[in-house]
Design a protein around this motif. Structure first.
Motif, mmCIF file in Angstrom:
data_model
loop_
_atom_site.group_PDB
_atom_site.id
_atom_site.type_symbol
_atom_site.label_atom_id
_atom_site.label_comp_id
_atom_site.label_asym_id
_atom_site.label_seq_id
_atom_site.Cartn_x
_atom_site.Cartn_y
_atom_site.Cartn_z
ATOM 1 N N ALA A 121 -23.350 39.761 15.277
ATOM 2 C CA ALA A 121 -23.916 39.723 13.930
ATOM 3 C C ALA A 121 -23.377 40.899 13.121
ATOM 4 C CB ALA A 121 -25.438 39.796 13.995
ATOM 5 N N PRO A 122 -22.941 40.654 11.870
ATOM 6 C CA PRO A 122 -22.450 41.777 11.062
ATOM 7 C C PRO A 122 -23.557 42.767 10.749
ATOM 8 C CG PRO A 122 -22.673 39.813 9.716
ATOM 9 C CD PRO A 122 -22.902 39.386 11.134
ATOM 10 N N PHE A 123 -24.742 42.238 10.435
ATOM 11 C CA PHE A 123 -25.887 43.075 10.121
ATOM 12 C C PHE A 123 -27.149 42.425 10.655
ATOM 13 C CE2 PHE A 123 -23.031 43.294 6.335
ATOM 14 C CZ PHE A 123 -22.485 44.527 6.623
ATOM 15 N N CYS A 124 -28.108 43.241 11.012
ATOM 16 C CA CYS A 124 -29.432 42.762 11.386
ATOM 17 C C CYS A 124 -30.431 43.383 10.415
ATOM 18 C CB CYS A 124 -29.764 43.158 12.820
ATOM 19 S SG CYS A 124 -28.652 42.445 14.057
ATOM 20 N N LYS A 125 -31.352 42.576 9.933
ATOM 21 C CA LYS A 125 -32.224 43.003 8.843
ATOM 22 C C LYS A 125 -33.403 43.830 9.357
ATOM 23 C CE LYS A 125 -34.380 41.108 4.665
ATOM 24 N NZ LYS A 125 -34.451 39.890 3.826
ATOM 25 N N LEU A 126 -33.482 45.069 8.895
ATOM 26 C CA LEU A 126 -34.567 45.968 9.269
ATOM 27 C C LEU A 126 -35.688 45.954 8.236
ATOM 28 C CD1 LEU A 126 -35.524 48.216 11.256
ATOM 29 C CD2 LEU A 126 -34.384 49.856 9.743
ATOM 30 N N CYS A 127 -35.315 45.788 6.985
ATOM 31 C CA CYS A 127 -36.305 45.864 5.907
ATOM 32 C C CYS A 127 -35.875 44.989 4.735
ATOM 33 C CB CYS A 127 -36.468 47.310 5.440
ATOM 34 S SG CYS A 127 -37.386 47.514 3.896
ATOM 35 N N GLY A 128 -36.837 44.312 4.141
ATOM 36 C CA GLY A 128 -36.611 43.572 2.910
ATOM 37 C C GLY A 128 -37.447 44.175 1.789
ATOM 38 N N ILE A 129 -36.907 44.144 0.591
ATOM 39 C CA ILE A 129 -37.578 44.737 -0.566
ATOM 40 C C ILE A 129 -37.567 43.735 -1.716
ATOM 41 C CG2 ILE A 129 -37.457 46.573 -2.324
ATOM 42 C CD1 ILE A 129 -36.134 48.291 -0.084
ATOM 43 N N SER A 130 -38.688 43.611 -2.377
ATOM 44 C CA SER A 130 -38.760 42.766 -3.569
ATOM 45 C C SER A 130 -39.244 43.605 -4.740
ATOM 46 C CB SER A 130 -39.712 41.576 -3.349
ATOM 47 O OG SER A 130 -41.047 42.033 -3.169
ATOM 48 N N ASN A 159 -30.038 35.805 8.294
ATOM 49 C CA ASN A 159 -30.291 37.104 8.887
ATOM 50 C C ASN A 159 -30.977 37.003 10.241
ATOM 51 O OD1 ASN A 159 -29.482 38.909 6.613
ATOM 52 N ND2 ASN A 159 -31.103 37.804 5.555
ATOM 53 N N VAL A 160 -30.680 37.955 11.103
ATOM 54 C CA VAL A 160 -31.444 38.137 12.330
ATOM 55 C C VAL A 160 -32.126 39.489 12.222
ATOM 56 C CG1 VAL A 160 -29.956 36.683 13.746
ATOM 57 C CG2 VAL A 160 -29.421 39.090 13.510
ATOM 58 N N PRO A 161 -33.331 39.626 12.795
ATOM 59 C CA PRO A 161 -34.081 40.875 12.588
ATOM 60 C C PRO A 161 -33.649 42.002 13.511
ATOM 61 C CG PRO A 161 -35.378 39.326 13.876
ATOM 62 C CD PRO A 161 -34.121 38.597 13.480
ATOM 63 N N ALA A 162 -33.832 43.204 13.027
ATOM 64 C CA ALA A 162 -33.728 44.417 13.827
ATOM 65 C C ALA A 162 -35.059 45.139 13.691
ATOM 66 C CB ALA A 162 -32.598 45.307 13.336
ATOM 67 N N TYR A 163 -35.375 45.975 14.669
ATOM 68 C CA TYR A 163 -36.652 46.677 14.688
ATOM 69 C C TYR A 163 -36.410 48.159 14.942
ATOM 70 C CZ TYR A 163 -38.418 41.945 15.094
ATOM 71 O OH TYR A 163 -38.672 40.621 14.856
ATOM 72 N N LEU A 164 -37.296 48.988 14.429
ATOM 73 C CA LEU A 164 -37.165 50.413 14.685
ATOM 74 C C LEU A 164 -37.135 50.702 16.182
ATOM 75 C CD1 LEU A 164 -39.448 52.264 12.085
ATOM 76 C CD2 LEU A 164 -36.951 52.357 12.282
#
Length: 268
Positions: A121-130, A159-164
């Motif tokens: 995966a190029p990027f994994c999503k840690l946070c979304g902002i609106s 997207n695939v998720p990432a976690y802290l």
């Protein structure tokens, strides 16, 4: 900015509660937090899965700034969350946390040794902002993946998720409340300071850091509007002083894009 934090267990959407507070005339500084959301949403109204394990909070702001400056608040919020998250993980993992224009915080799996993240995966999503302007106020929604939920979360699109806890395994132990509180405290401190500076100085002080931490720099990208129409296609070469993504086309011309969805192209 003096914060008034309202902690809740389960809500439909923290954004909806903040927008109701805007309608009621509440001053800026209200932050609504929830352990779970049944109807959470992110940018462009996309559903945001909100199981227990994530930090879900929405901020009521009333910035007195020129209208043209307002969209850059998404990038400022993204940079604040990125820097806050980087301070919570080991130094070796921090550079992998990046800002993905226009308003996501992602992890680049190829930049950190972590078996939990998919290498392809190029990027994994840690946070979304609106960011929503609403009846004279602004609602900024922030959703951060802190600890892996029992069921896999859907973070929207491809997207695939990432976690802290992927970057700092210690976040996967101990009480969940403590992990969420520590994450919120760090974000609140950084974002409050960034917001105050943005009010006074605009986006200019943040453009350099946004470029330094950009996930898209040098990537072949296609920028699409909400309906899937192509706004620009080429190589992402920077974020300008107005918060626009500059895309260099194959003919060498540079196109600044003020909004849209950025898709990374492979084999380009």
């Amino acid at each position: 900015m003096l914060l008034r934090v309202e902690n809740l267990t389960t809500v439909r959407s923290t954004n909806e509660l903040v927008k109701q507070a805007i309608e009621a005339g509440q001053p800026e500084g209200l932050v609504v937090r929830a352990r779970r959301q049944s109807g959470g949403y992110g940018r462009q109204g996309r559903a945001w899965a909100s199981p227990e394990g994530g930090l879900y909070c929405s901020w009521l702001l009333r910035p007195n700034v020129p209208l043209a400056q307002l969209p850059t608040l998404s990038l400022v919020a993204g940079l604040a969350v990125r820097d806050a998250a980087a301070a919570l993980v080991p130094d070796s993992a921090a550079p992998a946390i990046r800002v993905k224009w226009p308003n996501d915080v992602v992890v680049a799996p190829d930049s950190v040794a972590c078996e939990a993240l998919p290498a392809r995966a190029p990027f994994c999503k840690l946070c979304g902002i609106s960011l929503e302007a609403h009846q004279g106020g602004v609602c900024v929604g922030i959703g951060v993946n802190v600890r892996r939920p029992r069921a896999a979360a859907d973070v929207g699109g491809k997207n695939v998720p990432a976690y802290l806890e992927d970057l700092a395994p210690a976040w996967g132990h101990g009480r969940l409340e403590d992990a969420l509180d520590a994450t919120f405290s760090q974000i609140a401190s950084v974002f409050s300071a960034c917001y105050d500076r943005w009010l006074l100085e605009g986006f200019a002080p943040f453009s350099g850091r946004c470029n330094e931490t950009s996930a898209l720099a040098g990537c072949a990208v296609r920028i699409e509007d909400h309906g899937g129409g192509v706004l620009a296609c080429g190589t992402a070469c920077g974020i300008d002083e107005y918060g626009r993504l500059v895309v260099r086309r194959s003919d060498g011309t540079a196109v600044p894009v003020s909004s849209g969805e950025a898709h990374v192209l492979f084999g380009a």
